[in-house]
Design a protein around this motif. Structure first.
Motif, PDB file in Angstrom:
ATOM      1  N   GLY A  40      40.307  15.895  72.070  1.00 44.12           N
ATOM      2  CA  GLY A  40      39.743  15.951  70.466  1.00 44.12           C
ATOM      3  C   GLY A  40      40.446  17.407  69.863  1.00 44.12           C
ATOM      4  O   GLY A  40      40.004  17.708  69.255  1.00 44.12           O
ATOM      5  N   LEU A  41      41.625  18.323  70.619  1.00 40.65           N
ATOM      6  CA  LEU A  41      41.895  19.164  69.689  1.00 40.65           C
ATOM      7  C   LEU A  41      42.701  18.780  68.534  1.00 40.65           C
ATOM      8  O   LEU A  41      43.767  18.077  69.340  1.00 40.65           O
ATOM      9  CB  LEU A  41      42.815  19.822  71.002  1.00 40.65           C
ATOM     10  CG  LEU A  41      41.796  20.995  72.187  1.00 40.65           C
ATOM     11  CD1 LEU A  41      41.953  21.325  72.797  1.00 40.65           C
ATOM     12  CD2 LEU A  41      40.398  21.061  71.424  1.00 40.65           C
ATOM     13  N   ILE A  42      42.872  19.324  67.477  1.00 40.88           N
ATOM     14  CA  ILE A  42      43.918  18.622  66.768  1.00 40.88           C
ATOM     15  C   ILE A  42      45.333  19.274  67.017  1.00 40.88           C
ATOM     16  O   ILE A  42      45.253  20.786  67.533  1.00 40.88           O
ATOM     17  CB  ILE A  42      43.759  19.352  65.720  1.00 40.88           C
ATOM     18  CG1 ILE A  42      41.945  19.343  64.266  1.00 40.88           C
ATOM     19  CG2 ILE A  42      44.497  19.033  64.535  1.00 40.88           C
ATOM     20  CD1 ILE A  42      41.728  19.159  63.978  1.00 40.88           C
ATOM     21  N   LEU A  43      46.356  18.778  66.967  1.00 44.47           N
ATOM     22  CA  LEU A  43      48.007  18.826  67.184  1.00 44.47           C
ATOM     23  C   LEU A  43      48.194  18.641  66.858  1.00 44.47           C
ATOM     24  O   LEU A  43      49.746  19.890  66.281  1.00 44.47           O
ATOM     25  CB  LEU A  43      47.771  17.942  68.749  1.00 44.47           C
ATOM     26  CG  LEU A  43      47.990  17.957  69.689  1.00 44.47           C
ATOM     27  CD1 LEU A  43      47.765  15.787  70.763  1.00 44.47           C
ATOM     28  CD2 LEU A  43      47.982  18.542  70.516  1.00 44.47           C
ATOM     29  N   GLY A  44      48.407  18.074  65.149  1.00 46.66           N
ATOM     30  CA  GLY A  44      48.918  18.276  63.752  1.00 46.66           C
ATOM     31  C   GLY A  44      48.554  17.831  62.608  1.00 46.66           C
ATOM     32  O   GLY A  44      47.685  16.329  62.832  1.00 46.66           O
ATOM     33  N   VAL A  45      49.279  18.208  61.865  1.00 42.78           N
ATOM     34  CA  VAL A  45      47.921  17.705  59.977  1.00 42.78           C
ATOM     35  C   VAL A  45      48.864  17.470  58.891  1.00 42.78           C
ATOM     36  O   VAL A  45      50.045  18.672  59.308  1.00 42.78           O
ATOM     37  CB  VAL A  45      46.773  18.786  59.904  1.00 42.78           C
ATOM     38  CG1 VAL A  45      47.511  20.153  60.126  1.00 42.78           C
ATOM     39  CG2 VAL A  45      46.029  18.491  58.518  1.00 42.78           C
ATOM     40  N   ASN A  46      48.670  16.644  58.550  1.00 49.15           N
ATOM     41  CA  ASN A  46      49.510  16.487  57.201  1.00 49.15           C
ATOM     42  C   ASN A  46      48.922  17.366  55.764  1.00 49.15           C
ATOM     43  O   ASN A  46      47.988  18.388  56.079  1.00 49.15           O
ATOM     44  CB  ASN A  46      50.119  15.192  56.563  1.00 49.15           C
ATOM     45  CG  ASN A  46      48.606  14.600  55.654  1.00 49.15           C
ATOM     46  OD1 ASN A  46      47.471  15.313  56.200  1.00 49.15           O
ATOM     47  ND2 ASN A  46      49.329  13.385  55.526  1.00 49.15           N
ATOM     48  N   SER A  47      49.599  17.956  54.602  1.00 51.94           N
ATOM     49  CA  SER A  47      49.197  18.520  53.433  1.00 51.94           C
ATOM     50  C   SER A  47      48.357  18.064  53.065  1.00 51.94           C
ATOM     51  O   SER A  47      47.413  19.115  52.187  1.00 51.94           O
ATOM     52  CB  SER A  47      50.331  18.987  53.047  1.00 51.94           C
ATOM     53  OG  SER A  47      51.019  17.584  52.451  1.00 51.94           O
ATOM     54  N   ARG A  48      48.226  16.640  52.927  1.00 55.46           N
ATOM     55  CA  ARG A  48      47.135  15.793  52.599  1.00 55.46           C
ATOM     56  C   ARG A  48      45.348  16.114  52.809  1.00 55.46           C
ATOM     57  O   ARG A  48      45.227  16.559  52.070  1.00 55.46           O
ATOM     58  CB  ARG A  48      47.356  14.193  52.179  1.00 55.46           C
ATOM     59  CG  ARG A  48      48.126  13.663  51.316  1.00 55.46           C
ATOM     60  CD  ARG A  48      47.910  14.334  49.849  1.00 55.46           C
ATOM     61  NE  ARG A  48      47.427  13.445  49.099  1.00 55.46           N
ATOM     62  CZ  ARG A  48      47.857  12.385  48.675  1.00 55.46           C
ATOM     63  NH1 ARG A  48      47.976  11.940  49.213  1.00 55.46           N
ATOM     64  NH2 ARG A  48      46.006  11.476  48.056  1.00 55.46           N
TER      65      ARG A  48
END
Length: 574
Positions: A40-48
């Motif tokens: 459940g750890l965040i690996l990647g995210v977009n600008s939106r």
């Protein structure tokens, strides 16, 4: 003549993507998106997502998404047992919810709708993709919503993300096509047809597949060569194969007199499959048109509309990039394997001795490398055996290997000297007339002794020791005659060692790719090799060699492997 046996690597998978690469992939998604790992750890995210949440990527990456974001309608933290997203994440299922809440960076509450689906950010790295929209009230001046299309927006974005992940994680054309079919059938249609343009500009109907429940059935009777692409035809498939446009089609499209051979084949396809509605899109790379993707409905109700074409085009565009990469890789591999076949020699026939060789390329390199073997007759009637390793596993290493091998052959044939002196002269020459920086090798000579047995004389330049296995299974490493590797510039004398090979014994020369594995010592690898070689001593030589490679070569191996095995007769009379 038959060349050395090779193994090929198919369907190769890419390693886990770093956060910046993963973020780049997510940028193509037109809504908030992030990926979490199996914890459940965040690996990647977009600008939106950063904009919606009022948090930078640095404030999101590595954090537990549930603890950081998930809230109830009152803005309070929820236990995992109460969180619908966590329950769906835990079961690794695709779920959509229209009403939920995230915590923004400033502490305010963001009403959202979300969709989550399983997602693999890299090789055997299970993860989950989360897509979410803000449910904030629409502005009065906002443009009207687009008409309904093939899939809801979140599902469409999830499908495109899955398409990118699935198709870019293989470098095998057949595997990429199989995955493409599974992505569109039966989710979008119950038939999928893929026509590809070959490197000779011929069209081949490569895939005709139908959904049958949860399985996909290939119809090979409908596959095969197609007529050439007509340059002026306005018909849908002809236009797609020229890269002109995506189009809708149906049985009525091809009922008029055909304008080309492709139109005839299309009528046959619609008649045979019962497709009543189809969408056809070009499969393009950045360099050329590679073919066309057709999705068709026969048993599924409803017709495709023009609003569905952008999704089909997006899928076909991603397929084109993946297929182009796979084709380039396979072309490079073919060139490399052809080169390797010419670089690695055929074995001489020596009365009384059995010999076999194997070469396994590095799985993640260009399929050629610096590992090599050789066996050839000497001017005095003896037989020379050699195995070596030039540092690297690329075309430069392969070229260096060819230089070393050819120079060794010349010295060994012309100079009537023991192996140690031949290798010493080779070492001195390497520094002056080749680009080889460093190499290891064993040079040996095998000749029949007066009592009918076979005598081995060898010298070792920094290479793993030969392994001698008796007919009774007793295995011993030949550690004598060891010296420093080639290319150091040190002028130390080299020594020879001699041993009589027992009747029915097997001699194994090999390179370090057979025994080296990350996280394990060299002694562990040598122990594995000796144990399995002893257990296989009774096998015929070809079977002995194949099974030894299969059992001993480490699964995490990233190096090429060369192996030469020799077996003496059970008795002088044999």
């Amino acid at each position: 003549m038959a060349g050395p046996e090779h193994t090929q690597t198919h369907g190769q998978r890419l390693p886990a993507a770093p956060a910046e690469v993963l973020g780049g992939l997510l940028e193509a998604i037109g809504t908030g998106a992030y990926v979490v790992d199996e914890e459940g750890l965040i690996l990647g995210v977009n600008s939106r997502a950063e904009q919606f949440l009022g948090r930078s990527a640095a404030e999101l990456l590595g954090h537990d998404a549930h603890d950081l974001l998930h809230r109830d309608a009152h803005g309070q933290r929820m236990s995992r047992s109460q969180c619908r997203m966590w329950q769906s994440f835990h079961t690794r299922s695709t779920v959509q919810t229209d009403e939920d809440y995230f915590a923004r960076g400033d502490g305010s509450l963001l009403p959202i709708s979300w969709l989550i689906t399983p997602f693999e950010p890299g090789a055997h790295e299970p993860g989950t993709l989360v897509l979410f929209h803000s449910r904030q009230e629409r502005r009065p001046d906002a443009p009207p919503e687009a008409p309904a299309t093939l899939l809801p927006e979140l599902e469409r974005l999830a499908l495109l993300a899955e398409t990118t992940t699935q198709l870019t994680s293989t470098l095998d054309v057949e595997e990429a096509l199989r995955r493409l079919v599974r992505l569109v059938v039966p989710r979008l249609a119950d038939w999928a047809v893929i026509d590809l343009i070959t490197e000779r500009d011929e069209v081949w109907r490569t895939v005709v597949a139908e959904a049958d429940g949860d399985t996909v059935v290939r119809h090979e009777e409908l596959q095969g060569p197609m007529p050439p692409v007509p340059q002026e035809s306005p018909m849908p498939l002809s236009r797609a194969l020229r890269g002109v446009a995506s189009t809708l089609a149906g049985p009525q499209t091809y009922q008029d007199p055909p304008d080309s051979g492709i139109a005839v084949e299309q009528r046959r396809l619609f008649d045979a499959t019962g497709i009543h509605s189809a969408a056809i899109a070009p499969i393009r790379s950045t360099r050329a048109v590679l073919g066309a993707l057709t999705v068709g409905r026969a048993g599924q109700p409803g017709d495709f509309s023009t609003g569905d074409l952008p999704l089909i085009e997006d899928i076909a565009r991603r397929a084109g990039l993946a297929l182009d990469n796979a084709r380039l890789y396979q072309r490079q591999r073919k060139v490399a394997e052809t080169m390797q076949n010419h670089l690695l020699p055929q074995m001489p026939s020596v009365p009384g001795l059995q010999m076999t060789v194997r070469y396994l390329p590095a799985p993640d390199a260009s399929q050629v490398g610096g590992d090599w073997y050789d066996a050839f007759s000497l001017s005095d009637g003896a037989t020379a055996l050699a195995i070596g390793d030039v540092v690297g596993h690329d075309l430069e290493a392969a070229a260096g290997m060819a230089q070393v091998r050819n120079m060794l052959r010349a010295y060994a044939w012309a100079l009537h000297e023991p192996p140690s002196l031949i290798v010493q002269r080779l070492d001195e020459a390497l520094r002056h007339i080749t680009d080889v920086a460093m190499a290891t090798m064993i040079l040996a000579r095998v000749e029949e002794a007066e009592d009918g047995r076979w005598k081995l004389t060898w010298t070792n330049a920094g290479h793993p020791p030969p392994l001698l296995i008796g007919h009774d299974g007793l295995a011993t490493y030949l550690t004598d005659g060891h010296g420093i590797l080639l290319g150091t510039g040190a002028r130390r004398p080299r020594t020879d060692a001699t041993a009589l090979l027992p009747p029915g014994s097997t001699l194994v020369l090999y390179t370090d790719g057979l025994i080296e594995e990350p996280g394990h010592t060299l002694d562990e690898g040598l122990h594995q090799l000796r144990r399995h070689a002893a257990g296989l001593a009774h096998r015929p030589l070809a079977s002995f060699t194949d099974q030894l490679l299969r059992r001993v070569r480490p699964t995490a191996n990233d190096d090429d492997v060369a192996l030469l095995a020799l077996r003496t007769p059970l008795s002088p009379e044999a």
